[in-house]
Design a protein around this motif. Structure first.
Motif, PDB file in Angstrom:
ATOM      1  N   LEU A  74      19.051 112.797 -19.953  1.00 18.89           N
ATOM      2  CA  LEU A  74      18.587 113.500 -21.158  1.00 18.89           C
ATOM      3  C   LEU A  74      19.377 113.063 -22.389  1.00 18.89           C
ATOM      4  CD1 LEU A  74      18.047 117.082 -19.663  1.00 18.89           C
ATOM      5  CD2 LEU A  74      16.251 115.561 -20.541  1.00 18.89           C
ATOM      6  N   ASN A  75      20.676 112.884 -22.213  1.00 15.33           N
ATOM      7  CA  ASN A  75      21.516 112.463 -23.339  1.00 15.33           C
ATOM      8  C   ASN A  75      21.266 111.012 -23.757  1.00 15.33           C
ATOM      9  OD1 ASN A  75      22.864 114.815 -24.047  1.00 15.33           O
ATOM     10  ND2 ASN A  75      24.410 114.555 -22.447  1.00 15.33           N
ATOM     11  N   ALA A  76      20.561 110.247 -22.909  1.00 14.15           N
ATOM     12  CA  ALA A  76      20.205 108.866 -23.267  1.00 14.15           C
ATOM     13  C   ALA A  76      18.971 108.828 -24.165  1.00 14.15           C
ATOM     14  CB  ALA A  76      19.971 108.049 -22.003  1.00 14.15           C
ATOM     15  N   GLN A  77      18.506 110.014 -24.596  1.00 13.23           N
ATOM     16  CA  GLN A  77      17.395 110.149 -25.552  1.00 13.23           C
ATOM     17  C   GLN A  77      16.055 109.664 -24.985  1.00 13.23           C
ATOM     18  OE1 GLN A  77      18.438 109.125 -29.682  1.00 13.23           O
ATOM     19  NE2 GLN A  77      20.473 108.606 -28.912  1.00 13.23           N
ATOM     20  N   VAL A  78      15.801 110.039 -23.745  1.00 17.72           N
ATOM     21  CA  VAL A  78      14.513 109.672 -23.137  1.00 17.72           C
ATOM     22  C   VAL A  78      13.377 110.462 -23.786  1.00 17.72           C
ATOM     23  CG1 VAL A  78      15.530 109.047 -20.916  1.00 17.72           C
ATOM     24  CG2 VAL A  78      14.783 111.410 -21.289  1.00 17.72           C
ATOM     25  N   ALA A  79      12.167 109.922 -23.657  1.00 19.58           N
ATOM     26  CA  ALA A  79      10.990 110.645 -24.165  1.00 19.58           C
ATOM     27  C   ALA A  79      10.604 111.753 -23.193  1.00 19.58           C
ATOM     28  CB  ALA A  79       9.826 109.667 -24.334  1.00 19.58           C
ATOM     29  N   ASP A  80      10.808 111.471 -21.905  1.00 17.34           N
ATOM     30  CA  ASP A  80      10.265 112.369 -20.888  1.00 17.34           C
ATOM     31  C   ASP A  80      11.022 112.142 -19.585  1.00 17.34           C
ATOM     32  OD1 ASP A  80       8.429 113.921 -19.344  1.00 17.34           O
ATOM     33  OD2 ASP A  80       7.199 112.156 -18.942  1.00 17.34           O
ATOM     34  N   LEU A  81      11.438 113.212 -18.954  1.00 21.42           N
ATOM     35  CA  LEU A  81      12.134 113.105 -17.664  1.00 21.42           C
ATOM     36  C   LEU A  81      11.443 114.002 -16.647  1.00 21.42           C
ATOM     37  CD1 LEU A  81      14.408 112.353 -15.707  1.00 21.42           C
ATOM     38  CD2 LEU A  81      15.870 114.042 -16.834  1.00 21.42           C
ATOM     39  N   LEU A  82      10.996 113.385 -15.568  1.00 26.74           N
ATOM     40  CA  LEU A  82      10.374 114.109 -14.459  1.00 26.74           C
ATOM     41  C   LEU A  82      11.358 114.126 -13.300  1.00 26.74           C
ATOM     42  CD1 LEU A  82       7.816 115.215 -12.871  1.00 26.74           C
ATOM     43  CD2 LEU A  82       7.356 112.818 -12.304  1.00 26.74           C
ATOM     44  N   VAL A  83      11.716 115.319 -12.810  1.00 29.21           N
ATOM     45  CA  VAL A  83      12.617 115.392 -11.654  1.00 29.21           C
ATOM     46  C   VAL A  83      11.880 116.031 -10.481  1.00 29.21           C
ATOM     47  CG1 VAL A  83      14.705 115.517 -13.069  1.00 29.21           C
ATOM     48  CG2 VAL A  83      13.675 117.638 -12.287  1.00 29.21           C
ATOM     49  N   VAL A  84      12.118 115.494  -9.299  1.00 27.17           N
ATOM     50  CA  VAL A  84      11.523 116.037  -8.079  1.00 27.17           C
ATOM     51  C   VAL A  84      12.657 116.445  -7.154  1.00 27.17           C
ATOM     52  CG1 VAL A  84      10.079 115.541  -6.071  1.00 27.17           C
ATOM     53  CG2 VAL A  84       9.424 114.684  -8.317  1.00 27.17           C
ATOM     54  N   GLU A  85      12.721 117.724  -6.838  1.00 24.62           N
ATOM     55  CA  GLU A  85      13.805 118.279  -6.018  1.00 24.62           C
ATOM     56  C   GLU A  85      13.215 119.082  -4.871  1.00 24.62           C
ATOM     57  OE1 GLU A  85      16.664 118.979  -4.077  1.00 24.62           O
ATOM     58  OE2 GLU A  85      17.374 118.020  -5.922  1.00 24.62           O
ATOM     59  N   LYS A  86      13.657 118.771  -3.671  1.00 26.25           N
ATOM     60  CA  LYS A  86      13.140 119.439  -2.473  1.00 26.25           C
ATOM     61  C   LYS A  86      13.825 120.780  -2.215  1.00 26.25           C
ATOM     62  CE  LYS A  86      12.288 118.439   2.425  1.00 26.25           C
ATOM     63  NZ  LYS A  86      12.483 117.465   3.505  1.00 26.25           N
ATOM     64  N   ASP A  87      15.112 120.879  -2.589  1.00 28.85           N
ATOM     65  CA  ASP A  87      15.943 122.049  -2.264  1.00 28.85           C
ATOM     66  C   ASP A  87      15.803 123.108  -3.357  1.00 28.85           C
ATOM     67  OD1 ASP A  87      18.024 123.838  -1.672  1.00 28.85           O
ATOM     68  OD2 ASP A  87      19.306 122.253  -0.873  1.00 28.85           O
ATOM     69  N   THR A  88      15.187 124.232  -3.013  1.00 32.27           N
ATOM     70  CA  THR A  88      14.900 125.282  -4.009  1.00 32.27           C
ATOM     71  C   THR A  88      16.167 125.832  -4.656  1.00 32.27           C
ATOM     72  OG1 THR A  88      14.840 126.853  -2.171  1.00 32.27           O
ATOM     73  CG2 THR A  88      12.729 126.128  -3.036  1.00 32.27           C
ATOM     74  N   ARG A  89      17.318 125.707  -4.002  1.00 32.30           N
ATOM     75  CA  ARG A  89      18.556 126.266  -4.561  1.00 32.30           C
ATOM     76  C   ARG A  89      18.915 125.620  -5.895  1.00 32.30           C
ATOM     77  NH1 ARG A  89      23.112 124.968  -1.031  1.00 32.30           N
ATOM     78  NH2 ARG A  89      22.024 122.971  -0.918  1.00 32.30           N
ATOM     79  N   PHE A  90      18.439 124.388  -6.112  1.00 33.58           N
ATOM     80  CA  PHE A  90      18.831 123.679  -7.332  1.00 33.58           C
ATOM     81  C   PHE A  90      17.902 123.950  -8.513  1.00 33.58           C
ATOM     82  CE2 PHE A  90      20.478 120.731  -3.947  1.00 33.58           C
ATOM     83  CZ  PHE A  90      21.811 121.029  -4.165  1.00 33.58           C
ATOM     84  N   ILE A  91      16.756 124.571  -8.264  1.00 38.12           N
ATOM     85  CA  ILE A  91      15.763 124.737  -9.330  1.00 38.12           C
ATOM     86  C   ILE A  91      16.299 125.580 -10.504  1.00 38.12           C
ATOM     87  CG2 ILE A  91      13.409 125.509  -9.880  1.00 38.12           C
ATOM     88  CD1 ILE A  91      13.461 123.027  -8.025  1.00 38.12           C
ATOM     89  N   PRO A  92      16.980 126.738 -10.280  1.00 39.48           N
ATOM     90  CA  PRO A  92      17.458 127.527 -11.434  1.00 39.48           C
ATOM     91  C   PRO A  92      18.411 126.741 -12.343  1.00 39.48           C
ATOM     92  CG  PRO A  92      17.573 128.837  -9.418  1.00 39.48           C
ATOM     93  CD  PRO A  92      17.252 127.437  -9.003  1.00 39.48           C
ATOM     94  N   GLY A  93      19.320 125.954 -11.766  1.00 39.18           N
ATOM     95  CA  GLY A  93      20.239 125.159 -12.580  1.00 39.18           C
ATOM     96  C   GLY A  93      19.497 124.096 -13.389  1.00 39.18           C
ATOM     97  N   LEU A  94      18.472 123.491 -12.773  1.00 36.51           N
ATOM     98  CA  LEU A  94      17.669 122.495 -13.480  1.00 36.51           C
ATOM     99  C   LEU A  94      16.854 123.162 -14.588  1.00 36.51           C
ATOM    100  CD1 LEU A  94      16.465 120.423 -10.377  1.00 36.51           C
ATOM    101  CD2 LEU A  94      18.069 119.638 -12.147  1.00 36.51           C
ATOM    102  N   GLN A  95      16.388 124.388 -14.310  1.00 32.18           N
ATOM    103  CA  GLN A  95      15.624 125.137 -15.311  1.00 32.18           C
ATOM    104  C   GLN A  95      16.479 125.396 -16.551  1.00 32.18           C
ATOM    105  OE1 GLN A  95      12.216 125.828 -14.924  1.00 32.18           O
ATOM    106  NE2 GLN A  95      12.536 126.171 -17.123  1.00 32.18           N
ATOM    107  N   MET A  96      17.774 125.631 -16.333  1.00 35.82           N
ATOM    108  CA  MET A  96      18.706 125.837 -17.446  1.00 35.82           C
ATOM    109  C   MET A  96      18.744 124.580 -18.338  1.00 35.82           C
ATOM    110  SD  MET A  96      22.714 126.913 -17.134  1.00 35.82           S
ATOM    111  CE  MET A  96      22.436 128.487 -16.337  1.00 35.82           C
TER     112      MET A  96
END
Length: 344
Positions: A74-96
């Motif tokens: 994100l700090n590299a100034q991308v236009a768009d970042l799509l992340v795919v995560e299988k482990d639901t425990r990580f979703i809230p941190g990514l949502q932040m």
């Protein structure tokens, strides 16, 4: 625009550190999933820089976990970042992170081995295969248990120009156990030369970017980690179907310490093994007393081309599996007579 102004274009606001996120959401790495977190943002920034100029790029990150790579991307100034995560425990941190970078981060809860990325980026990004690579990049710090099957899957996608490669020659920067990274990049004659070396290098330019010491990860893995960069080739070095190349290469490396004729032999049923092995090696101009690691990509190209002709002449040949023949023999022989010498 000066460098300071350029940096000011987009920067994530102050956030809890990755370590604090891990504590906040109770994110212990799960050993059975071979998870290891990289917390040092200087290292993740370095890896992201190795990927290329990501300003205004579209990035597909696999296995983001607690989001250290995600921050650097994100700090590299991308236009768009799509992340795919299988482990639901990580979703809230990514949502932040998504809340801190409005409109930049898309989070998908899914499995990278089955996720279809073909329609996730705009059509206008597509490039012809012969053109420069598209402005689409794949980055991943995957669990070790997933990284090898995934790279084989993506190599097959490259050969078919589908999956993430519908956009063109999409570049990839991925982490692997150091030994796997060395196999992917090993040259002819290198002791790490393996099936992976051939499968990756006949389709891609493969660079071992650098090694990250295991101590940089939490928990510390037993091995160091290699960062490998892949750029698909305009022309593959072997022009045969992926499954055919895979079969020839796998068979050849079946007995990696023996002369190559042993592995090549198991492409053929026992009854005509000797005759066909000799014929294939002669037509491919391969010395039967070379070890598998001593064979070049050109050797494998010749072997695959000859095997293809032999399969065209004998439609049942490609379906032959030497392990099935061994199993059949075991069923037919009394136990004490079973000969397993072919299995080495």
């Amino acid at each position: 625009m000066g460098p300071q102004a350029k940096l000011a274009a987009f920067r994530l606001p102050p956030l809890p550190t990755v370590g604090e996120i891990i504590k906040l959401f109770g994110l212990r790495a799960q050993k059975q999933l071979s998870q290891n977190f990289l917390l040092d943002l200087r290292l993740t920034d370095k890896i992201v820089r190795k990927t290329g100029d990501l300003k205004n790029a579209h990035v597909y990150e696999v296995g983001p976990g607690p989001g250290a790579f995600t921050r650097s991307i994100l700090n590299a100034q991308v236009a768009d970042l799509l992340v795919v995560e299988k482990d639901t425990r990580f979703i809230p941190g990514l949502q932040m992170l998504s809340d801190a970078a409005p409109g930049k981060l898309r989070i998908v809860h899914g499995d990278v081995l089955t996720f279809k990325v073909e329609r996730m980026f705009p059509e206008h990004l597509k490039r012809r295969w012969e053109d420069d690579p598209p402005n689409v990049y794949i980055i991943g710090n995957l669990p070790f248990s997933v990284s090898t099957p995934l790279i084989i899957k993506w190599l097959e996608n490259i050969s078919k120009r589908d999956g993430p490669f519908v956009y063109g020659r999409t570049q990839m920067t991925l982490t692997f156990q150091k030994e796997v990274a060395e196999r992917l990049t090993a040259g002819t004659g290198n002791k790490q030369r393996s099936r992976l070396s051939i499968m990756a290098q006949y389709l891609c330019k493969v660079d071992n970017s650098f090694i990250i010491p295991g101590r940089a990860f939490v928990p510390k893995p037993e091995v160091d980690v290699g960062v490998v960069h892949f750029t698909p080739l305009v022309q593959p070095q072997i022009n045969q179907p992926f499954k055919l190349v895979e079969k020839v290469v796998q068979s050849t490396f079946q007995f990696r310490r023996k002369y190559c004729h042993h592995g090549i032999g198991i492409l053929f049923p026992q009854a005509e093994r000797s005759k066909n092995t000799e014929k294939m090696l002669m037509l491919a101009d391969v010395d039967p007393t070379l070890r598998p690691s001593q064979l070049s990509i050109l050797h494998f190209k010749n072997l695959c081309d000859v095997y293809r002709k032999m399969c065209d002449e004998n439609p049942n040949l490609f379906a032959y599996n030497f392990r099935e023949e061994l199993k059949q023999k075991k069923r037919e022989k009394p136990k004490k007579e079973t000969d397993e010498s072919d299995l080495d």
